[in-house]
Design an enzyme around this catalytic site. Structure first.
Site, PDB file in Angstrom:
ATOM      1  N   CYS A 118       0.833  -1.206   0.000  1.00 12.71           N
ATOM      2  CA  CYS A 118       0.000   0.000   0.000  1.00 12.71           C
ATOM      3  C   CYS A 118       0.869   1.258   0.000  1.00 12.71           C
ATOM      4  O   CYS A 118       1.480   1.580  -1.008  1.00 12.71           O
ATOM      5  CB  CYS A 118      -1.005  -0.027   1.152  1.00 12.71           C
ATOM      6  SG  CYS A 118      -2.335   1.170   0.906  1.00 12.71           S
ATOM      7  N   HIS A 220      -3.890  -4.822   0.221  1.00 10.79           N
ATOM      8  CA  HIS A 220      -3.428  -5.265   1.536  1.00 10.79           C
ATOM      9  C   HIS A 220      -3.501  -6.790   1.663  1.00 10.79           C
ATOM     10  O   HIS A 220      -4.460  -7.317   2.244  1.00 10.79           O
ATOM     11  CB  HIS A 220      -4.263  -4.612   2.649  1.00 10.79           C
ATOM     12  CG  HIS A 220      -3.889  -3.189   2.925  1.00 10.79           C
ATOM     13  ND1 HIS A 220      -2.839  -2.850   3.746  1.00 10.79           N
ATOM     14  CD2 HIS A 220      -4.407  -2.026   2.462  1.00 10.79           C
ATOM     15  CE1 HIS A 220      -2.730  -1.519   3.800  1.00 10.79           C
ATOM     16  NE2 HIS A 220      -3.672  -1.000   3.026  1.00 10.79           N
ATOM     17  N   GLU A 222      -1.936  -8.631   3.644  1.00 12.44           N
ATOM     18  CA  GLU A 222      -1.881  -9.054   5.055  1.00 12.44           C
ATOM     19  C   GLU A 222      -3.271  -9.116   5.672  1.00 12.44           C
ATOM     20  O   GLU A 222      -3.478  -9.811   6.666  1.00 12.44           O
ATOM     21  CB  GLU A 222      -0.955  -8.112   5.853  1.00 12.44           C
ATOM     22  CG  GLU A 222      -1.579  -6.806   6.335  1.00 12.44           C
ATOM     23  CD  GLU A 222      -1.744  -5.766   5.241  1.00 12.44           C
ATOM     24  OE1 GLU A 222      -1.389  -6.044   4.073  1.00 12.44           O
ATOM     25  OE2 GLU A 222      -2.247  -4.668   5.550  1.00 12.44           O
TER      26      GLU A 222
END
Ligand code: MN
Length: 259
Positions: A118, A220, A222
């Site tokens: 990001c 993202h 994660e």
């Protein structure tokens, strides 16, 4: 894919955001989501978090650790790419900007792998002389890239370049990603190439044209990999590159058993 917790692992320096703690002790916290660390651990790495510090420390961090993970966070100061602030620019942190740009340059100079997520892909681009769209809703024809769903659910399609690391890792050129960014790469910095775009043309990933592993994604992963294992791909590609670098440089003789 997942390695024994006891095995010796390549180390990943993980950058953080800073904010004054609301209420309670009057102190400034350094923090980021623990899912970044979990993504690194699942791939076989050992995350090491750092606060945003003096840029002069960057070279020693690039010696101490094997790879760099530039995490998500607030906006990059447009002064870094020669622009004034758009009226919808979010909060900026010039201390973090300076530290991360120094880290990026130090790890590139040391020929060590870098993953940006990001804000991280934007940082890579700015460090290489590129520019950003400061506020995507002001760019005609773009989709919504700041989704309302906060759980990391995929929002929009992303097309991957067929010859990219990402396409090889995902095993496809069409994926769906979440989207929590109001800024995006505009002019691409030197030595970088676009390897993913959303259907509206917004740049969603950059990779290095040469040198050590260099990948930045605008989404993202994660936030997504626990429910959607394919989204662990950027972490796996990154840590695999660390393991490969360790074996070729002879730094980690026991990495062979992990590879
Ligand atoms: Mn997006």
């Amino acid at each position: 894919m997942s390695h024994p917790l006891s095995a010796r692992r390549p180390t990943v320096l993980l950058t953080t955001s800073s904010a004054v703690r609301p209420g309670g002790l009057h102190r400034e916290d350094a923090f980021t989501g623990r899912n970044y660390s979990e993504g690194v651990v699942l791939a076989g790495g050992l995350p090491v978090m750092t606060a945003a510090l003096d840029p002069a420390l960057a070279v020693q961090y690039a010696t101490l650790t094997d790879g760099l993970l530039l995490s998500g966070g607030g906006d990059i100061d447009p002064a870094e790419f020669g622009q004034g602030p758009h009226r919808d620019l979010g909060s900026v942190d010039p201390v973090r900007d300076a530290f991360e740009i120094a880290l990026y340059r130090a790890f590139r100079a040391a020929d060590k792998p870098i993953l940006g997520i990001c804000r991280g892909v934007q940082l890579m681009n700015v460090a290489e002389g590129g520019s950003l769209h400061q506020h995507l809703p002001a760019v005609e024809g773009t989709w919504q890239h700041v989704q309302q769903d906060m759980r990391g659910t995929p929002l929009h399609p992303v097309e991957l370049s067929a010859d990219s690391r990402l396409a090889a890792g995902f095993g496809t050129t069409s994926i769906h990603t979440n989207s929590y960014h109001h800024q995006a790469v505009d002019r691409v910095g030197s030595g970088l190439r676009v390897t993913a775009r959303a259907g509206d043309g917004v740049i969603e990933a950059l990779e290095g044209e040469s040198g050590a592993f260099l990948l930045g994604v605008q989404w993202h992963p994660e936030m997504a990999f626990k429910e959607r294992p394919e989204h662990h791909t950027p972490f796996r590609l990154f840590v695999d590159a660390l393991l490969a670098a360790g074996t070729t440089q002879g730094l980690r003789p026991d990495a062979l058993q992990l590879a």
